[in-house]
Design an enzyme around this catalytic site. Structure first.
Site, mmCIF file in Angstrom:
data_model
loop_
_atom_site.group_PDB
_atom_site.id
_atom_site.type_symbol
_atom_site.label_atom_id
_atom_site.label_comp_id
_atom_site.label_asym_id
_atom_site.label_seq_id
_atom_site.Cartn_x
_atom_site.Cartn_y
_atom_site.Cartn_z
ATOM 1 N N ALA A 237 0.921 -1.152 -0.168
ATOM 2 C CA ALA A 237 -0.051 -0.058 -0.132
ATOM 3 C C ALA A 237 0.787 1.263 0.193
ATOM 4 O O ALA A 237 1.889 1.222 0.639
ATOM 5 C CB ALA A 237 -0.878 -0.044 1.271
ATOM 6 N N LYS A 238 0.399 1.993 -0.585
ATOM 7 C CA LYS A 238 1.150 3.373 -0.735
ATOM 8 C C LYS A 238 1.424 4.126 0.543
ATOM 9 O O LYS A 238 2.565 4.554 0.839
ATOM 10 C CB LYS A 238 0.361 4.429 -1.592
ATOM 11 C CG LYS A 238 1.334 5.623 -1.997
ATOM 12 C CD LYS A 238 0.918 6.564 -3.200
ATOM 13 C CE LYS A 238 1.589 7.743 -3.496
ATOM 14 N NZ LYS A 238 2.474 7.628 -4.209
#
Ligand code: GLU
Length: 276
Positions: A237-238
């Protein structure tokens, strides 16, 4: 003919996990002389940012993939509404005005799709002035369609037992359909024969199988692939520092080479496939 698809939601930029998913779906189709489709799933209420779709196309082209784009979900709302009306008229859906907080306060069982709805609104007199979602009466649906199976290309034949998920939402309060209804209808409309996606959606498939049976839709096969995880074993996930594909592209990384590395299961920076 094998038809696969990559169906990203424009809620945020694509990362390496999406690239892996797209490459797997692309290669499964192309190796079989089939078609690989891109479908933008842009009906996720206020989280949806349709302007990201253009960046997704750039990402796929950068990876060297060839695709056919089918209409985005936001253009298919009438189809979703018609199917929901049909299910409602046949008595498989009921209105639910409960808020998330109300459901949480009842201490619900947690199933594969989150809190299992305790069925409060099934017997409550309708409250026409309140915003309502439409839920599937799962026990009733299963009683009518009987035992169902589905086939995963990796995991084999599965019994579809979505009762554990309870009365899932089919039409959301804040969106014209739920993921379950929209994706199931679209896969049929797009003639998808091999629904290719990450293992995190494995437990959603029995729900889709029931919708197919209720709506008399063709039944595809599925291919749920393992997910990419970071060094701590968490999904990429960013917000956990995983760079987006756009970040990589803008930093001058070679997309064709990256796609080749993904095919060989050579992943950068502590990333690996989650164990099955
Ligand atoms: N739109 C979903 C997502 O981005 C994928 C749905 C699917 O592949 O069935 O997670």
């Amino acid at each position: 003919m094998t038809v696969t698809r990559f169906a990203p939601s424009p809620n945020g930029p694509l990362h390496l996990g999406h690239a892996y998913s797209a490459v797997v779906a692309h290669d499964l189709a192309k190796r079989a002389g089939g078609r690989f489709l891109l479908r933008i799933e842009d009906i996720d209420g206020p989280r949806s940012r349709p302007e990201l779709a253009e960046a997704f196309r750039r990402d796929l082209a950068w990876l060297g993939l060839e695709w056919e784009e089918v209409p985005a979900q936001s253009t298919r709302l009438a189809t979703y509404a018609a199917a929901a009306q049909e299910l409602l008229a046949r008595g498989y859906l009921y209105r639910c005005t409960c808020t998330r907080a109300e459901i949480e306060s009842l201490g619900p069982r947690i199933g594969s799709q989150g809190a299992v709805y305790p069925g409060t609104c099934k017997t409550r007199p309708p409250e026409p002035d309140k915003p309502a979602a439409l839920r599937l009466d799962m026990a009733r649906a299963l009683a009518d369609v009987g035992p169902l199976e589905w086939e995963d290309a990796v995991a084999g034949v599965q019994r579809a037992d979505p009762l554990e998920a309870g009365d899932v939402v089919i039409v959301r309060k804040d969106a014209p359909a739920s993921y379950h209804l929209a994706a199931t209808l679209d896969d049929a409309a797009d003639s998808v024969t091999l629904v290719t996606r990450g293992e995190d959606l494995f437990a959603a498939t029995p729900i889709h199988r029931v919708l197919q049976a209720l709506l008399d839709l063709p039944v595809p096969r599925w291919h749920h692939h393992r997910l990419l995880v970071d060094a701590s074993g968490q999904k990429l996930a960013k917000r956990r520092g995983s760079p987006s594909l756009a970040d990589r592209r803008e930093a001058g990384e070679d997309g064709l080479l990256l796609a080749e590395q993904l095919r060989l299961h050579r992943f950068p920076g502590g990333i690996s496939l989650a164990s099955a």
